[in-house]
Scaffold this motif. Structure first.
Motif, PDB file in Angstrom:
ATOM      1  N   VAL A 249       0.854  -1.176   0.000  1.00 41.55           N
ATOM      2  CA  VAL A 249       0.000   0.000   0.000  1.00 41.55           C
ATOM      3  C   VAL A 249       0.897   1.235   0.000  1.00 41.55           C
ATOM      4  O   VAL A 249       1.670   1.440   0.929  1.00 41.55           O
ATOM      5  N   LEU A 250       0.785   2.030  -1.044  1.00 43.16           N
ATOM      6  CA  LEU A 250       1.572   3.254  -1.176  1.00 43.16           C
ATOM      7  C   LEU A 250       0.626   4.439  -1.338  1.00 43.16           C
ATOM      8  O   LEU A 250      -0.489   4.279  -1.834  1.00 43.16           O
ATOM      9  N   PRO A 251       1.065   5.620  -0.941  1.00 38.75           N
ATOM     10  CA  PRO A 251       0.201   6.794  -1.082  1.00 38.75           C
ATOM     11  C   PRO A 251       0.043   7.192  -2.548  1.00 38.75           C
ATOM     12  O   PRO A 251       0.934   6.968  -3.361  1.00 38.75           O
ATOM     13  N   VAL A 252      -1.091   7.778  -2.842  1.00 37.87           N
ATOM     14  CA  VAL A 252      -1.361   8.315  -4.170  1.00 37.87           C
ATOM     15  C   VAL A 252      -1.675   9.792  -3.977  1.00 37.87           C
ATOM     16  O   VAL A 252      -2.473  10.158  -3.114  1.00 37.87           O
ATOM     17  N   CYS A 253      -1.035  10.633  -4.758  1.00 41.66           N
ATOM     18  CA  CYS A 253      -1.229  12.075  -4.633  1.00 41.66           C
ATOM     19  C   CYS A 253      -2.680  12.446  -4.925  1.00 41.66           C
ATOM     20  O   CYS A 253      -3.268  11.991  -5.909  1.00 41.66           O
ATOM     21  N   TYR A 254      -3.241  13.279  -4.070  1.00 42.96           N
ATOM     22  CA  TYR A 254      -4.626  13.727  -4.207  1.00 42.96           C
ATOM     23  C   TYR A 254      -4.808  14.589  -5.450  1.00 42.96           C
ATOM     24  O   TYR A 254      -5.870  14.606  -6.044  1.00 42.96           O
TER      25      TYR A 254
ATOM     26  N   GLN B 247      -0.624  10.203  -8.788  1.00 41.14           N
ATOM     27  CA  GLN B 247       0.561   9.385  -9.018  1.00 41.14           C
ATOM     28  C   GLN B 247       1.129   8.906  -7.687  1.00 41.14           C
ATOM     29  O   GLN B 247       0.977   9.567  -6.672  1.00 41.14           O
ATOM     30  N   VAL B 248       1.797   7.768  -7.725  1.00 37.84           N
ATOM     31  CA  VAL B 248       2.495   7.253  -6.548  1.00 37.84           C
ATOM     32  C   VAL B 248       3.889   7.874  -6.546  1.00 37.84           C
ATOM     33  O   VAL B 248       4.627   7.725  -7.511  1.00 37.84           O
ATOM     34  N   PRO B 249       4.277   8.596  -5.479  1.00 44.18           N
ATOM     35  CA  PRO B 249       5.610   9.200  -5.442  1.00 44.18           C
ATOM     36  C   PRO B 249       6.695   8.138  -5.331  1.00 44.18           C
ATOM     37  O   PRO B 249       6.495   7.087  -4.728  1.00 44.18           O
TER      38      PRO B 249
ATOM     39  N   GLY C  34      -5.896  13.669   6.010  1.00 46.42           N
ATOM     40  CA  GLY C  34      -5.952  12.325   5.456  1.00 46.42           C
ATOM     41  C   GLY C  34      -5.677  12.217   3.974  1.00 46.42           C
ATOM     42  O   GLY C  34      -5.646  11.123   3.428  1.00 46.42           O
ATOM     43  N   MET C  35      -5.486  13.338   3.280  1.00 49.92           N
ATOM     44  CA  MET C  35      -5.179  13.315   1.850  1.00 49.92           C
ATOM     45  C   MET C  35      -3.695  13.597   1.658  1.00 49.92           C
ATOM     46  O   MET C  35      -3.127  14.461   2.321  1.00 49.92           O
ATOM     47  N   PHE C  36      -3.069  12.880   0.736  1.00 40.09           N
ATOM     48  CA  PHE C  36      -1.630  12.967   0.510  1.00 40.09           C
ATOM     49  C   PHE C  36      -1.338  13.823  -0.707  1.00 40.09           C
ATOM     50  O   PHE C  36      -2.013  13.708  -1.733  1.00 40.09           O
ATOM     51  N   PHE C  37      -0.341  14.704  -0.611  1.00 40.11           N
ATOM     52  CA  PHE C  37       0.151  15.503  -1.727  1.00 40.11           C
ATOM     53  C   PHE C  37       1.626  15.168  -1.931  1.00 40.11           C
ATOM     54  O   PHE C  37       2.406  15.205  -0.973  1.00 40.11           O
ATOM     55  N   CYS C  38       2.032  14.825  -3.154  1.00 40.47           N
ATOM     56  CA  CYS C  38       3.428  14.464  -3.425  1.00 40.47           C
ATOM     57  C   CYS C  38       4.314  15.714  -3.394  1.00 40.47           C
ATOM     58  O   CYS C  38       3.830  16.845  -3.432  1.00 40.47           O
TER      59      CYS C  38
END
Length: 76
Positions: free
Chosen positions: A20-25, A29-31, A43-47
């Motif tokens: 499980v990897l983060p995905v940019c909101y 894309q997966v960083p 709770g939202m991820f930004f690369c």
């Protein structure tokens, strides 16, 4: 963890093979450096690439307005 790059429809994408990897909101894309390549807001991820664009966007520019829209959606 095994990660490899794959070209899908002309774009380079990271395939995480069961992890499980983060995905940019913003860019979806997966960083390359996983969780350590960006930041979380509500709770939202930004690369880190989108983070850099946010910090360098001029007030009133289309990019700046897009970030305001995304962040307002997270907070309200």
């Amino acid at each position: 963890m095994i990660i490899h790059e794959e070209k899908i429809e002309g774009q380079e994408t990271l395939v995480n093979e069961g992890k499980v990897l983060p995905v940019c909101y913003r860019c979806a894309q997966v960083p390359k450096n996983g969780l350590y390549d960006g930041f979380r807001v509500e709770g939202m991820f930004f690369c880190s690439d989108c983070q850099q664009e946010l910090f360098t966007a001029e007030q009133g520019s289309p990019e700046y307005q897009e970030f305001l829209f995304l962040i307002k959606g997270l907070l309200f």
